[in-house]
Design an enzyme around this catalytic site. Structure first.
Site: not given
Ligand code: ME8
Length: 522
Positions: A18, A21, A126, A129, A147, A150, A297
């Site tokens: 995305h 990045h 996790c 991660c 976490c 997340h 998403k």
């Protein structure tokens, strides 16, 4: 030739890249191109982090064989980076054989130095991660501890692990920080890392017994490496010769704030353990939200960089990301803002300037650009742009490095460049070349002004060459000057050309005026 290695993080290929990045890749790309133009032998590495449990889960959830899934994602991501014109030289996939071999070599070396020992790990893990968590890392949500990144309850595991003796390197790391006061940029992130280290370092796990897909430890094949250990060594895989054998290579990592501890603390210690050279610098970026919200998403707000680059222009996207947000700070991306900057700054200021100057020159049959000392003095007057003071001696790379690059001040580089563009626009408005050309008494002055402006446009374009690369290519075509046309920031070995053209104070053009950025239809 001086060597320069720039890297991006290697991204998890469990989804499509995305805009976040693309952001780190664009920053690294700017550095790679800039350094090439100034005569460095550049290596630029990027890639995919494949030895991760979440990839296995993702492949399984899509009913695919893991390697098949990875191959497809590797190809897709390489295509994306090519589409974004990221001028990388090495694309590392951590399942590739030479990487696995190197990681095993490194593990063995650390083991031989008594830096890896066996222990039992009891605690949380996790998968999001790919990291171990302590109680204090977790936050409450719906009566559970989860976490914070997340928002999922981590797995509670008990297993045999190998640990890396991070604690042994605490003093060496502190000394390294003292000896390298500009290792990590921005400074406030460096301070966070330093205070974390001052709180005391504890050893971390480098292997697990669960997944047989990863890289086995050479001294205990029942264990496989923990992804955080193997991934960091991708930088060495990418550049084995340059890194290992050349003390003079300047090594710069670009990465997000999410992985700063791994790069700022673990990585130097891991390298100290295998007695290898440490990176010279790490640029830590902030995170982008989209329209004020975290990209996800489920919210459907994930920005596909390929789409925005196709809809606007690569130059518009990189300009938006780097101009709006200083390196280190968090930012927000919105298509409205992108559109606004594209229209106002790229088309309005820069595109118009190029078009005004080259069209008038063409119309009046002007076939050369010329520096003019007296006009230069007028142009400089009251100008605040720091770049202006370096404009005359732009080839003095050291000053630009000092002013902008060392501390990743790309935003101010662009700000200062824009002051020059604005100045040139004001200059042409005040000079009134159209009116002057019509009058025989002032016609020659109009010609001299336009020749001078061609020179200014040429050099501002050169300043933009590592960043506004599509606009630069168009200006090369518009100018029709052979030497100018040869400059290419995507390849090593252009520096002589670049200097030569920058220094040209009297040059010929064969103008072919065109629009450099097209207006977007609404
Ligand atoms: O962490 N805004 O991979 P990853 C800005 N494989 N940058 C962002 C971003 C956002 N919203 N989201 C991601 C990993 N990034 C590991 C790295 S390196 C040896 C191993 C960028 O796919 C940012 O640079 O989660 C961040 O550090 C990186 O993508 C993480 O990508």
């Amino acid at each position: 030739m001086k060597k320069f290695l720039i890297t991006t993080p290697i991204y998890y290929p469990n989804g499509y890249p995305h805009i976040g990045h693309a952001y780190s890749s664009f920053i690294a790309d700017f550095y790679a191109r800039y350094k090439r133009l100034f005569g460095y032998d550049v290596k630029f590495s990027t890639g995919n982090d494949e030895n991760s449990q979440k990839i296995v889960q993702q492949a399984e959830s899509e009913g695919k064989d893991v390697m098949e899934y990875l191959n497809a994602m590797g190809k897709k991501r390489e295509d994306v980076r090519q589409h974004l014109q990221i001028s990388y030289t090495d694309f590392i996939r951590t399942t590739q054989e030479n990487h696995k071999k190197l990681v095993q070599e490194m593990l063995q070396k650390s083991y031989n130095h008594w830096d890896i020992y066996e222990g039992e790990y009891k605690g949380y893990y996790c998968i999001g991660c790919e990291g171990f968590k302590t109680e204090k890392d977790l936050i409450p949500k719906d009566w559970e501890m989860v976490c914070p990144d997340h928002l999922k309850k981590p797995d509670l595991i008990t297993e045999k692990n190998r640990f890396f003796k991070l604690s042994k390197y605490e003093n060496q790391i502190k000394k390294f920080y003292t000896d390298h006061p500009e290792f990590l940029v921005p400074e406030y992130r460096y301070n966070e890392i330093k205070s974390f280290v001052n709180g005391g370092l504890i050893d971390f796990s480098v292997s697990r017994e669960t997944n047989k897909f990863w890289i086995p430890l050479p001294f205990d094949p029942s264990q496989v490496t923990y992804v955080r250990y193997d991934a960091l060594f991708n930088y060495v895989t990418a550049s084995k010769d340059a890194w290992f054998r050349n003390e003079d290579t300047e090594i710069v990592h670009v990465l997000g704030k999410d992985i700063v501890k791994f790069h700022g603390i673990f990585w130097p210690a891991m390298l100290m353990s295998v007695q290898e050279k440490l990176p010279n610098k790490e640029f830590i970026t902030g995170f982008f939200t989209v329209d004020g919200q975290k990209m996800s998403k489920s919210l459907g707000n994930v920005i596909d960089p390929v789409k925005v680059v196709d809809d606007y222009d690569r130059d518009a996207v990189i300009f938006n990301l780097l101009y709006d947000v200083p390196i280190g700070a968090d930012g927000d991306f919105s298509v409205e803002r992108l559109w606004h900057l594209y229209e106002s700054m790229l088309i309005g200021w820069w595109g118009n300037l190029v078009n005004r100057v080259t069209s008038l020159c063409k119309k009046y049959g002007i076939t050369s650009g010329k520096f003019n000392k007296q006009k230069w003095e007028t142009f400089k007057e009251d100008n605040e742009s720091k770049l202006l003071h370096y404009f005359e001696e732009w080839r003095d790379n050291a000053k630009i490095e000092e002013q902008y690059l060392r501390k990743a001040e790309i935003k101010s580089y662009l700000d200062d460049r824009y002051q020059l563009v604005q100045r040139a626009n004001e200059y042409i408005t005040r000079a009134e070349p159209r009116a002057k050309y019509k009058n025989d008494d002032t016609k020659n002055e109009a010609i001299a002004d336009l020749q001078f402006l061609l020179y200014i446009v040429k050099n501002i374009a050169l300043i933009s060459a590592p960043i506004l690369i599509n606009g630069f290519k168009k200006i090369q075509d518009i100018f029709g000057n052979e030497e100018f046309g040869k400059i290419d920031s995507s390849k090593n070995g252009n520096e002589h050309q670049f200097k030569l053209v920058f220094d040209q104070e009297d040059f010929t053009v064969n103008l072919n005026p065109a629009i450099i950025y097209k207006k977007k239809e609404e």
